[in-house]
Design a protein around this motif. Structure first.
Motif, PDB file in Angstrom:
ATOM      1  N   HIS A 261     -39.467  15.447  53.852  1.00 38.58           N
ATOM      2  CA  HIS A 261     -40.204  14.775  54.919  1.00 38.58           C
ATOM      3  C   HIS A 261     -41.584  15.382  55.204  1.00 38.58           C
ATOM      4  N   GLY A 262     -41.774  16.637  54.880  1.00 37.62           N
ATOM      5  CA  GLY A 262     -43.016  17.324  55.234  1.00 37.62           C
ATOM      6  C   GLY A 262     -44.293  16.696  54.688  1.00 37.62           C
ATOM      7  N   PRO A 263     -44.325  16.319  53.398  1.00 36.02           N
ATOM      8  CA  PRO A 263     -45.554  15.734  52.855  1.00 36.02           C
ATOM      9  C   PRO A 263     -45.985  14.447  53.551  1.00 36.02           C
TER      10      PRO A 263
ATOM     11  N   LYS B 125     -43.154  19.852  45.596  1.00 35.02           N
ATOM     12  CA  LYS B 125     -43.162  18.502  46.159  1.00 35.02           C
ATOM     13  C   LYS B 125     -44.429  18.269  46.996  1.00 35.02           C
ATOM     14  N   PHE B 126     -44.797  19.281  47.775  1.00 32.74           N
ATOM     15  CA  PHE B 126     -46.022  19.154  48.566  1.00 32.74           C
ATOM     16  C   PHE B 126     -47.226  18.976  47.642  1.00 32.74           C
ATOM     17  N   GLY B 127     -47.269  19.779  46.573  1.00 34.99           N
ATOM     18  CA  GLY B 127     -48.392  19.676  45.643  1.00 34.99           C
ATOM     19  C   GLY B 127     -48.445  18.341  44.926  1.00 34.99           C
TER      20      GLY B 127
ATOM     21  N   PRO C  87     -52.447  15.692  47.331  1.00 32.83           N
ATOM     22  CA  PRO C  87     -53.444  16.259  46.418  1.00 32.83           C
ATOM     23  C   PRO C  87     -54.312  17.341  47.043  1.00 32.83           C
ATOM     24  N   SER C  88     -54.641  17.214  48.310  1.00 31.23           N
ATOM     25  CA  SER C  88     -55.524  18.185  48.957  1.00 31.23           C
ATOM     26  C   SER C  88     -54.916  19.577  49.041  1.00 31.23           C
TER      27      SER C  88
ATOM     28  N   LYS D 217     -54.373  25.098  46.809  1.00 28.36           N
ATOM     29  CA  LYS D 217     -53.797  26.211  47.573  1.00 28.36           C
ATOM     30  C   LYS D 217     -52.414  26.583  47.031  1.00 28.36           C
ATOM     31  N   ILE D 218     -51.635  25.580  46.633  1.00 29.62           N
ATOM     32  CA  ILE D 218     -50.280  25.828  46.158  1.00 29.62           C
ATOM     33  C   ILE D 218     -50.282  26.433  44.748  1.00 29.62           C
TER      34      ILE D 218
END
Length: 214
Positions: free
Chosen positions: A165-167, A200-202, A206-207, A211-212
């Motif tokens: 759910h975070g992204p 998953k966030f990466g 894209p932004s 950082k990841i």
């Protein structure tokens, strides 16, 4: 006048209130008197039943009441109160800040074992799934909890939820720090889930990729 009879009666009313709250509303006046019962198990069941049958205006008062004697009851009765939150969150979705504050405080309280903490996490997940407005707040409370969570299975559960759910939240970057901390500080099984969550966030945001991947 006998505690065992009061306990049996209020436990039955609590069960009925889960599916038929309107049928128990007529008993609310008597249940209010049981909040002050010296037997904390009876008082807890009374509060839980009133939460299921009462109005949104009485909810926060009842939460403050049960918070005051949460340390005096065992995990079974704590879980009964927590389970009632699922019904309240659907009945009064706009009251999610008060519910999540109560649940977060219970999560961080050193009292309570793994099953009780698991019940709290699953109740927060229930609020997250049924109330879109509460999603960001739910994820923030869960992220904060894994900073000092003593149970690896729960940490993994929360990390999975953050990846799921975070992204999609308005500010996914706020959650990254909590996930990074799990990569460097936890046992291998938790680190593996944390790395997967970061991926998953990466992949979705894209932004955040530079950082990841760094």
């Amino acid at each position: 006048h006998k505690p065992v009879l009061r306990f049996a009666a209020v436990r039955l009313l609590n069960r009925v209130a889960t599916n038929h709250p309107a049928a128990v509303t007529a008993c609310n006046l008597d249940l209010e008197t049981l909040i002050a019962d010296p037997n904390r198990s009876i008082a807890t069941l009374a509060v839980s039943t009133l939460l299921k049958t009462g109005s949104e205006f009485s909810m926060e008062r009842l939460l403050r009441t049960v918070q005051s004697f949460l340390h005096d009851i065992n995990d079974e009765f704590k879980t009964i109160v927590v389970d009632s939150m699922r019904i309240i969150s659907i009945k009064f979705p706009q009251k999610y800040p008060a519910l999540l504050t109560f649940l977060s405080n219970a999560l961080h309280d050193p009292d309570g074992g793994a099953e009780f903490k698991q019940a709290i996490v699953e109740t927060i997940v229930s609020i997250l799934d049924t109330n879109p407005a509460a999603k960001a707040c739910c994820l923030e409370k869960l992220s904060d909890y894994i900073e000092d969570c003593d149970y690896n299975a729960l940490t993994q559960r929360v990390l999975y939820l953050l990846g799921q759910h975070g992204p999609e939240t308005e500010h996914p970057e706020k959650l990254i720090r909590f996930i990074y901390n799990r990569v460097g500080l936890e046992v291998p099984s938790v680190r593996a889930v944390a790395v997967s969550t970061l991926a998953k966030f990466g992949a979705i945001v894209p932004s955040l990729r530079p950082k990841i991947t760094a």
